[in-house]
Scaffold this active site. Structure first.
Site, PDB file in Angstrom:
ATOM      1  N   HIS A   1       0.588  18.293  29.480  1.00  0.00           N
ATOM      2  CA  HIS A   1      -1.092  18.156  28.863  1.00  0.00           C
ATOM      3  C   HIS A   1      -1.911  17.536  28.458  1.00  0.00           C
ATOM      4  O   HIS A   1      -2.999  18.336  27.359  1.00  0.00           O
ATOM      5  CB  HIS A   1      -0.339  19.833  27.993  1.00  0.00           C
ATOM      6  CG  HIS A   1       0.616  20.333  28.561  1.00  0.00           C
ATOM      7  ND1 HIS A   1       0.270  21.286  29.378  1.00  0.00           N
ATOM      8  CD2 HIS A   1       1.777  20.482  27.573  1.00  0.00           C
ATOM      9  CE1 HIS A   1       1.228  22.071  29.787  1.00  0.00           C
ATOM     10  NE2 HIS A   1       2.093  22.066  28.616  1.00  0.00           N
TER      11      HIS A   1
ATOM     12  N   CYS B   1      -4.749   4.787  -8.661  1.00  0.00           N
ATOM     13  CA  CYS B   1      -5.064   3.964  -9.782  1.00  0.00           C
ATOM     14  C   CYS B   1      -4.003   4.080 -10.509  1.00  0.00           C
ATOM     15  O   CYS B   1      -3.823   5.670 -10.565  1.00  0.00           O
ATOM     16  CB  CYS B   1      -6.579   4.481 -10.305  1.00  0.00           C
ATOM     17  SG  CYS B   1      -7.855   5.201  -8.897  1.00  0.00           S
TER      18      CYS B   1
ATOM     19  N   LYS C   1       1.017   3.619  -3.018  1.00  0.00           N
ATOM     20  CA  LYS C   1       2.124   4.943  -3.165  1.00  0.00           C
ATOM     21  C   LYS C   1       1.746   6.343  -3.690  1.00  0.00           C
ATOM     22  O   LYS C   1       2.819   7.225  -2.642  1.00  0.00           O
ATOM     23  CB  LYS C   1       3.217   3.714  -4.275  1.00  0.00           C
ATOM     24  CG  LYS C   1       4.791   4.764  -4.540  1.00  0.00           C
ATOM     25  CD  LYS C   1       5.410   4.283  -2.802  1.00  0.00           C
ATOM     26  CE  LYS C   1       6.919   4.889  -3.088  1.00  0.00           C
ATOM     27  NZ  LYS C   1       7.845   4.944  -1.479  1.00  0.00           N
TER      28      LYS C   1
ATOM     29  N   LYS D   1       5.278   5.128  10.242  1.00  0.00           N
ATOM     30  CA  LYS D   1       5.607   4.460  10.286  1.00  0.00           C
ATOM     31  C   LYS D   1       4.852   2.229  10.419  1.00  0.00           C
ATOM     32  O   LYS D   1       4.480   1.815  10.348  1.00  0.00           O
ATOM     33  CB  LYS D   1       7.395   3.816  10.344  1.00  0.00           C
ATOM     34  CG  LYS D   1       8.482   4.968   9.564  1.00  0.00           C
ATOM     35  CD  LYS D   1       8.479   5.163   8.210  1.00  0.00           C
ATOM     36  CE  LYS D   1       7.444   5.130   7.940  1.00  0.00           C
ATOM     37  NZ  LYS D   1       7.408   6.474   5.992  1.00  0.00           N
TER      38      LYS D   1
ATOM     39  N   ARG E   1       0.264   2.513  -7.271  1.00  0.00           N
ATOM     40  CA  ARG E   1      -0.410   3.600  -7.187  1.00  0.00           C
ATOM     41  C   ARG E   1      -1.828   3.013  -6.583  1.00  0.00           C
ATOM     42  O   ARG E   1      -3.399   4.016  -6.563  1.00  0.00           O
ATOM     43  CB  ARG E   1      -1.242   4.262  -8.762  1.00  0.00           C
ATOM     44  CG  ARG E   1      -0.255   4.242  -9.435  1.00  0.00           C
ATOM     45  CD  ARG E   1       0.358   5.086 -10.863  1.00  0.00           C
ATOM     46  NE  ARG E   1      -0.626   6.138 -10.691  1.00  0.00           N
ATOM     47  CZ  ARG E   1       0.171   7.437 -10.777  1.00  0.00           C
ATOM     48  NH1 ARG E   1       1.279   7.541 -10.623  1.00  0.00           N
ATOM     49  NH2 ARG E   1      -0.482   8.119 -10.505  1.00  0.00           N
TER      50      ARG E   1
ATOM     51  N   GLU F   1       6.919  11.069  12.417  1.00  0.00           N
ATOM     52  CA  GLU F   1       7.046  10.045  11.158  1.00  0.00           C
ATOM     53  C   GLU F   1       7.184   8.407  12.288  1.00  0.00           C
ATOM     54  O   GLU F   1       6.706   8.037  11.389  1.00  0.00           O
ATOM     55  CB  GLU F   1       8.328  10.486  10.452  1.00  0.00           C
ATOM     56  CG  GLU F   1       8.884   9.614  10.120  1.00  0.00           C
ATOM     57  CD  GLU F   1       8.316   9.232   8.862  1.00  0.00           C
ATOM     58  OE1 GLU F   1       7.086   9.950   8.460  1.00  0.00           O
ATOM     59  OE2 GLU F   1       8.505   8.491   7.826  1.00  0.00           O
TER      60      GLU F   1
ATOM     61  N   ASN G   1      -8.322   7.567 -13.343  1.00  0.00           N
ATOM     62  CA  ASN G   1      -7.480   8.069 -12.128  1.00  0.00           C
ATOM     63  C   ASN G   1      -7.567   9.302 -12.021  1.00  0.00           C
ATOM     64  O   ASN G   1      -7.583  10.689 -12.761  1.00  0.00           O
ATOM     65  CB  ASN G   1      -6.451   8.135 -12.620  1.00  0.00           C
ATOM     66  CG  ASN G   1      -5.418   8.966 -11.841  1.00  0.00           C
ATOM     67  OD1 ASN G   1      -5.512   8.571 -10.476  1.00  0.00           O
ATOM     68  ND2 ASN G   1      -4.202   8.952 -12.008  1.00  0.00           N
ATOM     69  N   GLY G   2      -8.342   9.956 -10.233  1.00  0.00           N
ATOM     70  CA  GLY G   2      -8.869  11.011 -10.063  1.00  0.00           C
ATOM     71  C   GLY G   2     -10.333  10.867  -9.443  1.00  0.00           C
ATOM     72  O   GLY G   2     -10.888   9.546  -9.032  1.00  0.00           O
TER      73      GLY G   2
ATOM     74  N   GLU H   1       1.904   2.308   9.748  1.00  0.00           N
ATOM     75  CA  GLU H   1       1.250   1.784   8.183  1.00  0.00           C
ATOM     76  C   GLU H   1       1.339   0.164   8.005  1.00  0.00           C
ATOM     77  O   GLU H   1       0.243  -0.401   7.442  1.00  0.00           O
ATOM     78  CB  GLU H   1       2.418   2.033   7.427  1.00  0.00           C
ATOM     79  CG  GLU H   1       2.415   3.677   6.600  1.00  0.00           C
ATOM     80  CD  GLU H   1       2.828   4.262   5.883  1.00  0.00           C
ATOM     81  OE1 GLU H   1       2.222   4.598   4.867  1.00  0.00           O
ATOM     82  OE2 GLU H   1       4.073   4.710   6.051  1.00  0.00           O
TER      83      GLU H   1
ATOM     84  N   TRP I   1      -7.424   2.246  -6.683  1.00  0.00           N
ATOM     85  CA  TRP I   1      -7.626   2.503  -5.060  1.00  0.00           C
ATOM     86  C   TRP I   1      -8.888   3.292  -4.603  1.00  0.00           C
ATOM     87  O   TRP I   1      -8.744   4.193  -5.687  1.00  0.00           O
ATOM     88  CB  TRP I   1      -6.147   3.510  -4.978  1.00  0.00           C
ATOM     89  CG  TRP I   1      -6.891   3.783  -2.905  1.00  0.00           C
ATOM     90  CD1 TRP I   1      -5.361   3.516  -2.350  1.00  0.00           C
ATOM     91  CD2 TRP I   1      -6.803   4.529  -2.498  1.00  0.00           C
ATOM     92  NE1 TRP I   1      -6.039   3.701  -0.972  1.00  0.00           N
ATOM     93  CE2 TRP I   1      -6.872   4.601  -1.421  1.00  0.00           C
ATOM     94  CE3 TRP I   1      -7.943   5.498  -2.893  1.00  0.00           C
ATOM     95  CZ2 TRP I   1      -7.320   5.398  -0.350  1.00  0.00           C
ATOM     96  CZ3 TRP I   1      -8.136   7.046  -2.149  1.00  0.00           C
ATOM     97  CH2 TRP I   1      -7.734   6.647  -0.706  1.00  0.00           C
TER      98      TRP I   1
HETATM   99  C1  AGP Z   1       4.775   6.951   3.828  1.00  0.00           C
HETATM  100  O1  AGP Z   1       5.696   5.948   4.488  1.00  0.00           O
HETATM  101  C2  AGP Z   1       3.826   6.921   3.335  1.00  0.00           C
HETATM  102  N1  AGP Z   1       3.337   5.916   2.577  1.00  0.00           N
HETATM  103  C3  AGP Z   1       2.947   8.403   2.457  1.00  0.00           C
HETATM  104  O2  AGP Z   1       2.977   9.385   3.621  1.00  0.00           O
HETATM  105  C4  AGP Z   1       4.058   9.397   1.970  1.00  0.00           C
HETATM  106  O3  AGP Z   1       4.724  10.229   2.053  1.00  0.00           O
HETATM  107  C5  AGP Z   1       2.859  11.064   0.642  1.00  0.00           C
HETATM  108  O4  AGP Z   1       1.849  10.491   0.240  1.00  0.00           O
HETATM  109  C6  AGP Z   1       3.552  11.514   0.130  1.00  0.00           C
HETATM  110  O5  AGP Z   1       4.311  10.866  -0.844  1.00  0.00           O
HETATM  111  P1  AGP Z   1       5.006  11.723  -2.035  1.00  0.00           P
HETATM  112  O6  AGP Z   1       6.398  11.788  -1.202  1.00  0.00           O
HETATM  113  O7  AGP Z   1       4.968  11.354  -3.407  1.00  0.00           O
HETATM  114  O8  AGP Z   1       4.180  13.199  -2.160  1.00  0.00           O
END
Ligand code: AGP
Length: 586
Positions: free
Chosen positions: A487, A2, A581, A468, A27, A464, A98-99, A471, A72
């Site tokens: 396994h 947020c 983000k 990607k 945010r 990772e 926010n929170g 998302e 959010w």
């Molecule tokens: C990455 O593509 C993500 N959107 C997410 O996993 C991100 O890396 C994670 O929220 C951590 O954020 P930060 O690096 O700002 O701490």
């Protein structure tokens, strides 16, 4: 998550906060709202969707004081009712937040018993009713009392019908800006940077009140006034634009032609000092979330392979289980693009409570983590706007690789490797390469599952890669350690199941190829990301032979694939559904 912004000054407030809100959309972007004061009346305008789509002329609110919020959602559906600002029963107070108010159920029950009427499902609404309840004590005392009652990490701003503003910070970011006879309060500096570069950092457990034309800061615990310094930020107003690119995501992927050079260009004596601290620490924890968490895991492999040093990586939200191992000799390395991620901040707080040293690897200068860490590195990837992290990730990987080489006493070798890698990435990122990956995306776009395998340094990159793809394309993607497949997960493979194998020219190359064979024998469609082609690959994406920097070169084609999948599926690559983000809630 947020984003919050407030303005009080001589100008029309609503256009200022709406523009500021657009800079905070990273945010959260499921809904937004604004409230302003005019003629001792608070008026509110809320909408579901992204504020980026808002047309200022449609918002008919007037006044010189306003608060705004981009959400959010955590508590309650994505509706106008649940969007902020929330109003008190008498309409004289408005709150943005926010929170999470962890004890909101108990507070809400009590307030309802006392006659307060709730109109939303949001936890935030309790704050405005609590303020209304305590208002007789004066705004400062009311905010102090209410902030003390809330459990969990949060920051909120209250606006009164008299045009006063007050705010509290307990675990979520909040910054004040000072212009010419005007004040701004926001979750992040870019929200008001085009108006002023004079900032006052609100620290945790502090609150502020703006009355008449004065801003005052107080301790929430004692109510005592705190003197604040005004700091002039040496930044240009947020200038990250898409330029000729259609989306920030592809622009940021392409920027890796430059960002790797910038990441490597660190102060060498600082790298050597920190590497020595890692060598001498009695236990080092690499801590991060999401993609940054996978970077931490890669760091564990890098230090083992390059410096024969055992580091522990931990997902920040799981770090409480490791707290018993913290001592004053422990070193914590926090990795975060934003420097604001709540779970990482909590891990840092627990490390600091045991007097452990904290070093952060960050992309955002001025972030909370930068201010609470003992030392920090800025990875210099530049503003990363797309929710999907790309250039910050490879920059973090580059700095960790440098540190591992420095810990082995081979900083020069590490730097040469990374410079060669940066140059190879520069050559790799060309339109032909993109087109080759786009064709693969065409082949994969209708698949329901995509699996990724890797070993050693490329096992975390397989994880990772899955993030990607998830998302951007909403396709079910999962990464596995190559050796783990037999396994259990191999049962998922049937005719045509796509499986991406991340293969480096390293000690585990043959085993990874064997794992790819095992999948192919069961009908799997093998996509090889590797410096050399191999008979087992049905589709080959060539990457430079980068030695211990292979995680950097192997993840880049996956980033492009993720982007292309989103575009082909008509999805928004910059703002995927349900994400934000900066994740400032636990
Ligand atoms: C990455 O593509 C993500 N959107 C997410 O996993 C991100 O890396 C994670 O929220 C951590 O954020 P930060 O690096 O700002 O701490």
């Amino acid at each position: 998550m947020c984003g919050i912004i407030a303005y009080k000054g001589p100008r029309e407030a609503v256009p200022i906060v709406i523009e500021g809100l657009k800079k905070l959309e990273y945010r959260g972007y499921d809904s937004w709202g604004v409230a302003s004061v005019s003629g001792k009346r608070i008026a509110v305008h809320k909408k579901v969707g992204k504020v980026g789509k808002a047309v200022s002329s449609e918002i008919r609110l007037k006044g010189n004081t306003a608060i705004a919020h981009t959400r959010w959602g955590t508590h309650g559906g994505i509706t106008e009712k649940n969007a902020h600002p929330h109003l008190s029963c008498d309409g004289k107070y408005a709150v943005v937040h926010n929170g999470i108010v962890e004890n909101y159920q108990e507070l809400k029950k009590k307030l309802i018993g006392e006659g307060h009427k709730f109109v939303s499902e949001s936890d935030t609404e309790v704050i405005v009713h609590l303020i209304e309840k305590e208002a007789g004590k004066g705004l400062k005392n009311a905010v102090q009392k209410v902030a003390g009652e809330l459990k969990g990490r949060s920051a909120f701003v209250v606006m009164t019908a008299e045009g006063e503003i007050a705010a509290s910070r307990k675990g979520s970011p909040l910054i004040a800006g000072k212009g010419n006879g005007e004040y701004y309060i926001a979750s992040d500096i870019p929200a008001f940077l085009e108006h002023t570069n004079k900032v006052m950092y609100v620290d945790d457990n502090e609150m502020l009140v703006i009355e008449d034309s004065e801003i005052k800061f107080y301790s929430i615990a004692t109510g005592k006034e705190i003197q604040k310094r005004t700091v002039e930020i040496d930044w240009k107003s947020e200038s990250a634009e898409k330029g000729d690119y259609k989306h920030f995501l592809i622009k940021e992927i392409m920027e890796q032609k430059d960002t790797l050079w910038r990441a490597i260009n660190q102060d060498e004596s600082k790298i050597i000092n920190v590497a020595n601290e890692i060598k001498n620490a009695y236990g080092t924890f690499l801590v991060g979330c999401g993609t940054a968490g996978k970077v931490c895991m890669t760091g564990e492999y890098l230090f083992a392979k390059i410096a024969a040093k055992h580091l522990n990586h931990a997902i920040a939200s799981e770090f409480p289980s490791y707290e018993p191992f913290l001592t004053s000799k422990t070193l914590m390395i926090a990795v975060s693009q934003s420097g604001e991620t709540a779970d990482v901040l909590e891990a840092i707080e627990s490390a600091k409570s045991k007097k452990a040293k904290v070093i952060s690897l960050l992309n955002v200068f001025g972030s909370t983590m930068m201010r609470v860490s003992d030392e920090f590195f800025i990875v210099n990837a530049g503003t990363e706007k797309a929710v999907v992290s790309t250039k910050a990730t490879t920059a973090q990987l580059a700095v960790l690789t440098l540190l591992a080489y420095a810990a082995a006493g081979k900083l020069g070798e590490g730097k040469r490797l990374l410079l060669d890698t940066a140059s190879a990435v520069n050559d790799m990122l060309n339109p032909r390469y993109e087109e080759h990956i786009r064709k693969l995306a065409e082949r994969l776009r209708s698949n329901e599952n995509i699996y990724i395998i890797g070993r050693s340094l490329n096992y975390p990159m397989a994880l990772e890669a899955a993030i990607k793809i998830q998302e951007t394309s909403y396709i079910h993607a999962e990464g596995f350690a190559g050796g783990e497949l037999k396994h259990g997960p191999i049962a998922l493979i049937s005719k045509g199941t796509p499986c991406i194998a991340l293969v480096a020219n390293d000690h585990v190359k043959d085993e990874t190829i064997s794992n790819a064979m095992e999948i192919k024998s069961r009908g799997g469609y093998i996509i090889g990301i590797s410096p050399e082609n191999n008979d087992v690959f049905d589709y080959w994406i060539k990457v430079p032979d980068a030695g211990n920097a292979s995680p950097i070169v192997n993840i880049i084609p996956i980033q492009i694939l993720a982007y292309q999948l989103a575009v082909l599926k008509g999805l928004d690559p910059d703002m995927p559904r349900n994400l934000a983000k900066s994740v400032t809630v636990k």
